[in-house]
Design a protein around this motif. Structure first.
Motif, PDB file in Angstrom:
ATOM      1  N   ASN A  35       0.701  -1.279   0.060  1.00 34.20           N
ATOM      2  CA  ASN A  35      -0.011  -0.207   0.017  1.00 34.20           C
ATOM      3  C   ASN A  35       0.928   1.157  -0.224  1.00 34.20           C
ATOM      4  N   ILE A  36       2.050   1.289   0.704  1.00 38.62           N
ATOM      5  CA  ILE A  36       2.931   2.321   0.777  1.00 38.62           C
ATOM      6  C   ILE A  36       3.479   2.663  -0.511  1.00 38.62           C
ATOM      7  N   LEU A  37       3.864   1.549  -1.362  1.00 39.02           N
ATOM      8  CA  LEU A  37       4.408   1.595  -2.639  1.00 39.02           C
ATOM      9  C   LEU A  37       3.433   2.148  -3.653  1.00 39.02           C
ATOM     10  N   LYS A  38       2.207   1.332  -3.637  1.00 41.21           N
ATOM     11  CA  LYS A  38       1.214   1.663  -4.578  1.00 41.21           C
ATOM     12  C   LYS A  38       0.724   3.170  -4.483  1.00 41.21           C
ATOM     13  N   ASN A  39       0.367   3.568  -3.145  1.00 44.48           N
ATOM     14  CA  ASN A  39      -0.324   5.077  -2.870  1.00 44.48           C
ATOM     15  C   ASN A  39       0.436   6.151  -2.782  1.00 44.48           C
ATOM     16  N   GLY A  40       1.966   5.769  -2.646  1.00 44.41           N
ATOM     17  CA  GLY A  40       2.817   6.847  -2.391  1.00 44.41           C
ATOM     18  C   GLY A  40       2.847   7.591  -1.323  1.00 44.41           C
ATOM     19  N   TYR A  41       2.487   6.970  -0.043  1.00 44.17           N
ATOM     20  CA  TYR A  41       2.531   7.600   1.080  1.00 44.17           C
ATOM     21  C   TYR A  41       2.464   6.617   2.298  1.00 44.17           C
ATOM     22  N   VAL A  42       3.052   7.234   3.420  1.00 43.41           N
ATOM     23  CA  VAL A  42       3.285   6.488   4.644  1.00 43.41           C
ATOM     24  C   VAL A  42       2.291   6.948   5.664  1.00 43.41           C
ATOM     25  N   TRP A  43       1.711   6.238   6.761  1.00 48.50           N
ATOM     26  CA  TRP A  43       0.994   6.690   7.596  1.00 48.50           C
ATOM     27  C   TRP A  43       1.490   6.904   8.848  1.00 48.50           C
ATOM     28  N   LEU A  44       1.257   7.845   9.791  1.00 49.32           N
ATOM     29  CA  LEU A  44       1.646   7.829  11.017  1.00 49.32           C
ATOM     30  C   LEU A  44       0.243   7.776  11.840  1.00 49.32           C
ATOM     31  N   ARG A  45       0.314   6.957  12.964  1.00 52.97           N
ATOM     32  CA  ARG A  45      -0.928   6.662  13.708  1.00 52.97           C
ATOM     33  C   ARG A  45      -0.953   7.633  15.017  1.00 52.97           C
ATOM     34  N   ASN A  46      -2.439   7.798  15.403  1.00 44.55           N
ATOM     35  CA  ASN A  46      -2.497   8.552  16.408  1.00 44.55           C
ATOM     36  C   ASN A  46      -2.263   7.828  17.516  1.00 44.55           C
ATOM     37  N   VAL A  47      -1.446   8.484  18.645  1.00 43.42           N
ATOM     38  CA  VAL A  47      -0.957   7.971  19.986  1.00 43.42           C
ATOM     39  C   VAL A  47      -2.182   7.243  20.848  1.00 43.42           C
ATOM     40  N   SER A  48      -3.307   7.621  20.522  1.00 41.53           N
ATOM     41  CA  SER A  48      -4.573   7.279  21.485  1.00 41.53           C
ATOM     42  C   SER A  48      -5.088   5.990  20.942  1.00 41.53           C
ATOM     43  N   VAL A  49      -4.518   5.635  19.704  1.00 41.17           N
ATOM     44  CA  VAL A  49      -4.913   4.180  19.276  1.00 41.17           C
ATOM     45  C   VAL A  49      -3.748   3.252  18.989  1.00 41.17           C
ATOM     46  N   MET A  50      -2.545   3.486  19.946  1.00 42.15           N
ATOM     47  CA  MET A  50      -1.740   2.592  19.853  1.00 42.15           C
ATOM     48  C   MET A  50      -1.885   1.318  20.390  1.00 42.15           C
ATOM     49  N   ASN A  51      -1.010   0.130  19.820  1.00 39.72           N
ATOM     50  CA  ASN A  51      -1.257  -1.170  20.226  1.00 39.72           C
ATOM     51  C   ASN A  51      -1.588  -1.368  21.454  1.00 39.72           C
ATOM     52  N   THR A 104      -1.285  14.086  18.306  1.00 36.26           N
ATOM     53  CA  THR A 104       0.204  13.546  18.221  1.00 36.26           C
ATOM     54  C   THR A 104       0.091  12.350  17.501  1.00 36.26           C
ATOM     55  N   HIS A 105       0.785  12.250  16.284  1.00 37.70           N
ATOM     56  CA  HIS A 105       0.991  10.866  15.731  1.00 37.70           C
ATOM     57  C   HIS A 105       2.258  10.421  15.515  1.00 37.70           C
ATOM     58  N   ILE A 106       2.394   9.205  15.588  1.00 38.06           N
ATOM     59  CA  ILE A 106       3.976   8.553  15.538  1.00 38.06           C
ATOM     60  C   ILE A 106       3.890   7.382  14.566  1.00 38.06           C
ATOM     61  N   MET A 107       5.302   6.985  14.355  1.00 39.12           N
ATOM     62  CA  MET A 107       5.599   5.773  13.626  1.00 39.12           C
ATOM     63  C   MET A 107       6.798   5.175  14.265  1.00 39.12           C
ATOM     64  N   CYS A 108       6.771   3.851  14.560  1.00 43.47           N
ATOM     65  CA  CYS A 108       7.723   3.190  15.345  1.00 43.47           C
ATOM     66  C   CYS A 108       8.599   2.466  14.623  1.00 43.47           C
ATOM     67  N   PHE A 109      10.237   2.662  14.911  1.00 42.19           N
ATOM     68  CA  PHE A 109      11.252   1.951  14.393  1.00 42.19           C
ATOM     69  C   PHE A 109      11.777   1.249  15.308  1.00 42.19           C
TER      70      PHE A 109
END
Length: 322
Positions: free
Chosen positions: A39-55, A112-117
């Motif tokens: 989906n990232i490669l096809k749509n050309g964007y990456v998501w950052l998720r909201n901290v309130s809905v973290m795993n 506030t939105h995050i992406m984890c590495f």
């Protein structure tokens, strides 16, 4: 004070970790599913998720509770440090009291939105078995170039900081390091306006909370890239609403430029970010087709197909059927 000086002064622990990451040439990898990569490669964007809905939303609560305990236990000691006193009140205590105000706290969580590495050795083309086990036979690792998010300051509104796996005792040491750093830079801080000083202390609290986890997770070696809606001014970034695993939620979407024409609406090329893609342990029959298919999807972001395919590696870790 410029952004780098503020980072060095108010975030001494993060500053040292960032320098070590850069000096040791450690990369950052985002583990996800093959479907998400597609989906990232096809749509050309990456998501950052909201901290309130973290795993695990309790992760945020852990950091908040540690701070709350610290300010409760050290209320009188905080007033001993003149560097925090302005208008006969401690701005550090004021920052905490205003931050934990229900309205401000909820607003911060919602915006506030995050992406984890996770930390990744640059010579590792196999990936981490601990994360592959989380994604079964459909995992991939998106590995970024080592200097992309290691500026130690806000990059177009995004910040990257290491996750802190602290016990309460280690957190007290963390706060002592913070206070000592502020004292060392007292002359620089005295030039800050009251508003800037207060807001910077709030940033310290916010960033610390969003980057703190229980020490039982320390093997993850996680870093978090995050941004607040009000701090980000970046072409190609926009808010949207998505339904993820049955939960309707806000997301940030960061679009990549593909051609020079796209630069008017996007600031970042995927080729500037990406070092490699590792396909996780999978069945032997799919090795060749997985690499070729990903290369085909990736090729639109590179000048040649050879450039794209050179970025893809197949993990040599054996695939196990459980």
């Amino acid at each position: 004070m410029d952004a780098n000086k503020i980072f060095e002064c108010f975030f001494p622990y993060d500053y040292k970790c960032t320098q070590k990451l850069y000096d040791d040439q450690i990369q950052l990898a985002h583990y996800t599913t093959a479907e998400a990569l597609h989906n990232i490669l096809k749509n050309g964007y990456v998501w950052l998720r909201n901290v309130s809905v973290m795993n695990d939303y309790s992760e945020l609560r852990y950091g908040y509770d540690v701070f709350d305990k610290y300010f409760h236990n050290n209320y009188k000691n905080i007033f001993k440090y003149d560097v925090f006193i302005r208008d006969n009140e401690s701005y550090l205590m004021r920052a905490w009291n205003e931050f934990k105000n229900d309205e401000e706290l909820v607003s911060w969580y919602m915006n506030t939105h995050i992406m984890c590495f996770t930390e990744h050795n640059k010579d590792d083309n196999d990936g981490n078995i601990m994360f592959w086990q989380s994604y079964g036979k459909n995992g991939v690792a998106i590995v970024l170039k080592s200097d992309i998010f290691l500026s130690g300051k806000s990059v177009r509104g995004f910040c990257s900081i290491p996750v802190k796996y602290f016990t309460y005792a280690r957190f007290e040491q963390y706060m002592n390091e913070f206070i000592q750093s502020v004292l060392i830079h007292e002359n620089d801080i005295s030039t800050m306006t009251d508003e800037d000083f207060l807001n910077t202390l709030k940033y310290f609290i916010r960033f610390s909370i969003v980057s703190m986890k229980h020490p039982g997770f320390d093997k993850e070696k996680e870093w978090r890239v995050f941004g607040h809606k009000n701090d980000i001014n970046m072409a190609g970034l926009y808010s949207d609403i998505e339904c993820i695993k049955g939960i309707i939620q806000p997301v940030f979407k960061l679009r990549f430029a593909i051609t020079e024409k796209d630069e008017e609406n996007c600031d970042i090329y995927l080729s500037q970010l990406l070092d490699k893609i590792i396909v996780g342990p999978t069945q032997q029959a799919y090795y060749a087709t997985s690499k070729l298919a990903i290369a085909q999807a990736l090729s639109q972001y590179y000048e040649t197909a050879e450039d794209a395919i050179s970025k893809i590696f197949i993990s040599s870790i054996p695939y196990r059927v459980i």
